[in-house]
Design a protein around this motif. Structure first.
Motif, PDB file in Angstrom:
ATOM      1  N   TYR A   1      19.839 -31.297  19.787  1.00  0.00           N
ATOM      2  CA  TYR A   1      19.180 -30.979  21.051  1.00  0.00           C
ATOM      3  C   TYR A   1      18.590 -29.573  21.043  1.00  0.00           C
ATOM      4  CZ  TYR A   1      22.742 -27.704  22.627  1.00  0.00           C
ATOM      5  OH  TYR A   1      23.558 -26.614  22.751  1.00  0.00           O
TER       6      TYR A   1
ATOM      7  N   ASP B   1      26.191 -34.645  24.171  1.00  0.00           N
ATOM      8  CA  ASP B   1      25.051 -35.575  24.187  1.00  0.00           C
ATOM      9  C   ASP B   1      24.016 -35.025  25.157  1.00  0.00           C
ATOM     10  OD1 ASP B   1      23.222 -37.593  24.382  1.00  0.00           O
ATOM     11  OD2 ASP B   1      24.643 -39.156  24.957  1.00  0.00           O
ATOM     12  N   GLN B   2      22.975 -34.413  24.608  1.00  0.00           N
ATOM     13  CA  GLN B   2      21.965 -33.782  25.442  1.00  0.00           C
ATOM     14  C   GLN B   2      20.706 -34.637  25.597  1.00  0.00           C
ATOM     15  OE1 GLN B   2      22.939 -30.973  26.906  1.00  0.00           O
ATOM     16  NE2 GLN B   2      24.834 -30.977  25.732  1.00  0.00           N
ATOM     17  N   GLY B   3      20.658 -35.788  24.933  1.00  0.00           N
ATOM     18  CA  GLY B   3      19.579 -36.733  25.145  1.00  0.00           C
ATOM     19  C   GLY B   3      18.214 -36.325  24.631  1.00  0.00           C
TER      20      GLY B   3
ATOM     21  N   HIS C   1      17.743 -39.627  23.006  1.00  0.00           N
ATOM     22  CA  HIS C   1      18.698 -39.692  21.903  1.00  0.00           C
ATOM     23  C   HIS C   1      18.883 -38.307  21.292  1.00  0.00           C
ATOM     24  CE1 HIS C   1      19.829 -42.098  17.969  1.00  0.00           C
ATOM     25  NE2 HIS C   1      20.778 -41.250  18.340  1.00  0.00           N
ATOM     26  N   ASP C   2      20.107 -37.799  21.319  1.00  0.00           N
ATOM     27  CA  ASP C   2      20.464 -36.590  20.575  1.00  0.00           C
ATOM     28  C   ASP C   2      20.878 -37.045  19.177  1.00  0.00           C
ATOM     29  OD1 ASP C   2      21.569 -34.273  19.498  1.00  0.00           O
ATOM     30  OD2 ASP C   2      22.440 -33.628  21.397  1.00  0.00           O
TER      31      ASP C   2
ATOM     32  N   SER D   1      25.339 -37.692  18.156  1.00  0.00           N
ATOM     33  CA  SER D   1      25.785 -37.115  19.427  1.00  0.00           C
ATOM     34  C   SER D   1      25.573 -38.102  20.574  1.00  0.00           C
ATOM     35  CB  SER D   1      25.045 -35.806  19.693  1.00  0.00           C
ATOM     36  OG  SER D   1      25.487 -34.797  18.809  1.00  0.00           O
ATOM     37  N   SER D   2      24.428 -38.792  20.590  1.00  0.00           N
ATOM     38  CA  SER D   2      24.242 -39.937  21.502  1.00  0.00           C
ATOM     39  C   SER D   2      24.748 -41.156  20.761  1.00  0.00           C
ATOM     40  CB  SER D   2      22.770 -40.094  21.886  1.00  0.00           C
ATOM     41  OG  SER D   2      22.297 -38.987  22.599  1.00  0.00           O
ATOM     42  N   SER D   3      26.022 -41.471  20.919  1.00  0.00           N
ATOM     43  CA  SER D   3      26.756 -42.282  19.965  1.00  0.00           C
ATOM     44  C   SER D   3      26.393 -43.755  19.925  1.00  0.00           C
ATOM     45  CB  SER D   3      28.255 -42.146  20.222  1.00  0.00           C
ATOM     46  OG  SER D   3      28.559 -42.483  21.557  1.00  0.00           O
TER      47      SER D   3
ATOM     48  N   LYS E   1      23.090 -44.936  20.680  1.00  0.00           N
ATOM     49  CA  LYS E   1      21.644 -45.121  20.724  1.00  0.00           C
ATOM     50  C   LYS E   1      21.021 -45.287  19.339  1.00  0.00           C
ATOM     51  CE  LYS E   1      21.022 -43.024  25.241  1.00  0.00           C
ATOM     52  NZ  LYS E   1      20.348 -42.000  26.060  1.00  0.00           N
TER      53      LYS E   1
ATOM     54  N   THR F   1      12.348 -46.303  21.122  1.00  0.00           N
ATOM     55  CA  THR F   1      13.745 -46.644  21.362  1.00  0.00           C
ATOM     56  C   THR F   1      14.076 -47.975  20.705  1.00  0.00           C
ATOM     57  OG1 THR F   1      13.731 -45.470  23.456  1.00  0.00           O
ATOM     58  CG2 THR F   1      15.476 -47.093  23.128  1.00  0.00           C
TER      59      THR F   1
END
Length: 636
Positions: free
Chosen positions: A195, A203-205, A229-230, A250-252, A254, A267
């Motif tokens: 991120y 998870d900062q997306g 998604h991070d 981190s975005s576990s 995605k 995505t």
């Protein structure tokens, strides 16, 4: 037996060779201690007699280079910077006496005998003792002394001959720390961090990425937020259509997919099992297998899953990560199911090579199943080591450590042959070790089948440049031996990457991602390997592929034309790497079936588990092993 470094070095160090009446010299030799992984040097090249010899990280500095002069089976060891020779003052036989430098006079106290011990040598002094390090030091400035000879690692030395012709580019500045990288079919290098450009956490997306263009030597940055998604510490896979799949991290849960044709991130379907630090591999079906990853999304229960473009992710209830994880990781399942070494194979199977000591076959059809492939043979848990496929079904396993961090790395090297498939015995053979133990190491297979081993630490310590290994090694496929290459000036440890470029050079970057810290390395360098240089360092004349098909089928006969006579061809699959894991990296030698002038008929493998679907770099090579620039062939 010693590491062979070419016929000249063999003549120098193999003691059973017939002694010569004339002295032989080997300049620019490094004296590398097995226990510490450091080099003997005279600090600052000080010429004052009596200066103690000490150890420091090997950087191929002039004060670390030695000329070994051999007369019969004995050696005089002269420093390149100071011009002085190592000696034992007064020919002392005292335990613990120092090893100093003095004016070279040819006396007995300046003579050392090299005794083979396993893959190293012991340097025996005139008094019959062995050169050692005080208290078996692994620290900078450790002092050389003599001790009674034994089997201690601190008494084992590699006499590493002159570096092979090789060169590093100047530093390439990047807008971020490249924790992950992928070579694209257009020759560009895609990299990303987290991120933040220089830090990770939670998870900062969103994810910072960049695209490096070797044609301009510049990179362009992009903040990817459209997929939410991070993408720090994910699984990675290069899909058959050239897109890059990134899952978890981190975005576990995605999945994001990058398309180099449109330069767009989209995505993908979410996973059923959230995960990070897992292993991915492309299968012969074109699907992707992912397993493990307790670093994020909760600990344990990280069943295998299969991704397909039509169906997204489906779980494999018969493939629990716990059955593949190492049994003795001090961090438990949180660490032991990380970074799995997975390789697509034949008959609907994938091969699991580690990092634990037990190997396995994974059936990927139906609900999946696990079948033991036996012990790897080294009996050493090798987290943060590296495995690369240097020929069809043949792996080279390098280094690693018995825990994720705060432990000594290992120098062991093993070949693993699983080419006969899941219904035959996997063959494991011990190779000569590297000169340097390495964890967080990257390795890159070259078109010749040789493997370049880059960076890492001989003591695994996150976000640290301490104990970094600056000297790359190249493993020669034909001899199973290592040679050293030109030293790096920037350490490449935790969170570094390396990948093969279309022109046959090696792109190396990263390390750090620790916020406001001195060990962030938002940069890269490009290594020119020996096969692109003549002995004097000038560029070698390269062949060129003038015509080749853009696509090819399984078992196809392919017609390729070059601008001059060549001797061999090889294909290397495009791939993606993060955290020392590059499971899709594989090289396959392609036999020449017929020749007419400079037009060659090549026969591709018919097995989809060997020649995975997707984009491959096709290289032509001269008899001397000089490669062309690659042409991309899509196998489908």
């Amino acid at each position: 037996m010693l590491r062979a470094l070419g016929s000249a070095l063999l003549t120098l160090i193999v003691l059973c060779a017939a002694p010569s009446a004339r002295a032989q010299t080997q300049p620019d030799t490094l004296l590398v201690n097995r226990n510490s992984g450091m080099c003997v040097e005279i600090p600052r090249g000080n010429a004052e007699p009596g200066i103690w010899a000490v150890q420091y990280p090997c950087k191929d500095l002039r004060e670390q280079r030695w000329t070994l002069t051999r007369a019969k089976s004995d050696y005089v060891i002269r420093n390149a910077a100071s011009g002085r020779c190592l000696e034992i003052i007064d020919a002392s036989t005292q335990d613990g006496h120092s090893v100093n430098q003095a004016v070279c006079d040819g006396s007995r106290k300046q003579v050392f005998r090299a005794e083979p011990i396993e893959s190293w040598v012991r340097l025996v002094t005139v008094g019959g003792l062995c050169v050692d390090l005080r208290d078996a030091s692994i620290d900078d400035g450790g002092l050389l002394i003599q001790r009674p000879c034994g089997g201690a690692s601190s008494q084992k030395w590699t006499l590493y001959g002159r570096a092979q012709p090789s060169a590093w580019s100047s530093k390439i500045s990047l807008p971020l720390v490249p924790v992950a990288a992928a070579t694209l079919r257009n020759g560009k290098i895609l990299v990303w961090s987290a991120y933040d450009r220089f830090a990770y956490g939670g998870d900062q997306g969103k994810t910072y990425s960049a695209l490096y263009d070797p044609a301009t030597n510049r990179s362009t940055e992009r903040l990817v937020s459209s997929t939410g998604h991070d993408m720090f510490c994910p699984g990675t896979a290069t899909l058959p259509d050239g897109r890059i799949l990134v899952n978890g991290g981190s975005s576990s849960a995605k999945t994001s997919i990058y398309d180099p044709a449109t330069d767009v991130w989209t995505t993908g379907a979410p996973m059923n099992v959230p995960r990070g630090y897992q292993g991915d591999t492309v299968l012969g079906t074109g699907e992707v297998l992912t397993i493990g990853g307790s670093w994020s999304g909760g600990e344990g229960g990280k069943l295998g899953e299969i991704w397909s473009p039509a169906r997204g992710w489906r779980t494999l209830p018969g493939v629990p990560a716990e059955a593949l994880a190492a049994k003795n990781d001090p961090g438990g399942i949180y660490r032991s199911d990380n970074h799995m070494w997975l390789f697509g194979s034949s008959f609907g199977y994938a091969f699991h090579a580690g990092p634990g000591v037990d190997m396995n076959w994974i059936r990927t059809t139906g609900g999946g199943a696990i079948k033991s492939a036996g012990p790897r043979g080294d009996d050493v848990y090798s987290m943060n080591g590296n495995v690369v496929m240097y020929d069809a079904g043949k792996l080279l396993k390098l280094g690693g450590a018995p825990a994720y961090e705060l432990v000594r790395a290992v120098d062991g090297v093993y070949s693993i042959d699983f080419a006969e498939g899941p219904f035959a015995r996997v063959k494991v053979a011990k190779q000569r070790p590297m000169a340097f133990a390495r964890a967080f190491v990257n390795s890159v297979v070259l078109p010749t089948g040789d493997v370049v081993v880059i960076g890492g630490q001989n003591y695994a310590q996150l976000f640290s440049d301490y104990r970094g290994v600056y000297i790359p090694e190249i493993w020669r496929m034909r001899t199973g031996t290592f040679e050293r290459l030109a030293a790096m000036t920037i350490p490449r440890n935790y969170h570094s990457v390396a990948t093969l470029m279309l022109d046959g050079r090696v792109w190396v970057g990263g390390g750090g991602l620790c916020g406001d810290c001195p060990t962030n390395h938002p940069d890269a360098q490009i290594l020119t390997p020996p096969y692109l240089l003549n002995a004097d360092g000038s560029p070698a004349v390269r062949p060129a592929i003038t015509t080749t098909p853009a696509t090819a089928g399984y078992g196809a006969r392919v017609s390729v034309t070059t601008d001059r006579e060549v001797a061999s061809f090889a294909m290397i699959r495009l791939n993606a790497v993060t955290h020392s894991v590059n499971n899709d990296q594989r090289r396959i030698s392609i036999p020449i079936e017929a020749t007419r002038g400079t037009t060659y008929t090549l026969r591709l493998p018919s097995d989809r588990g060997v020649l995975l679907p997707g984009d491959w770099m096709l290289f032509a090579m001269t008899k001397a092993g000089v490669p062309s620039i690659a042409k991309i062939v899509r196998v489908q």
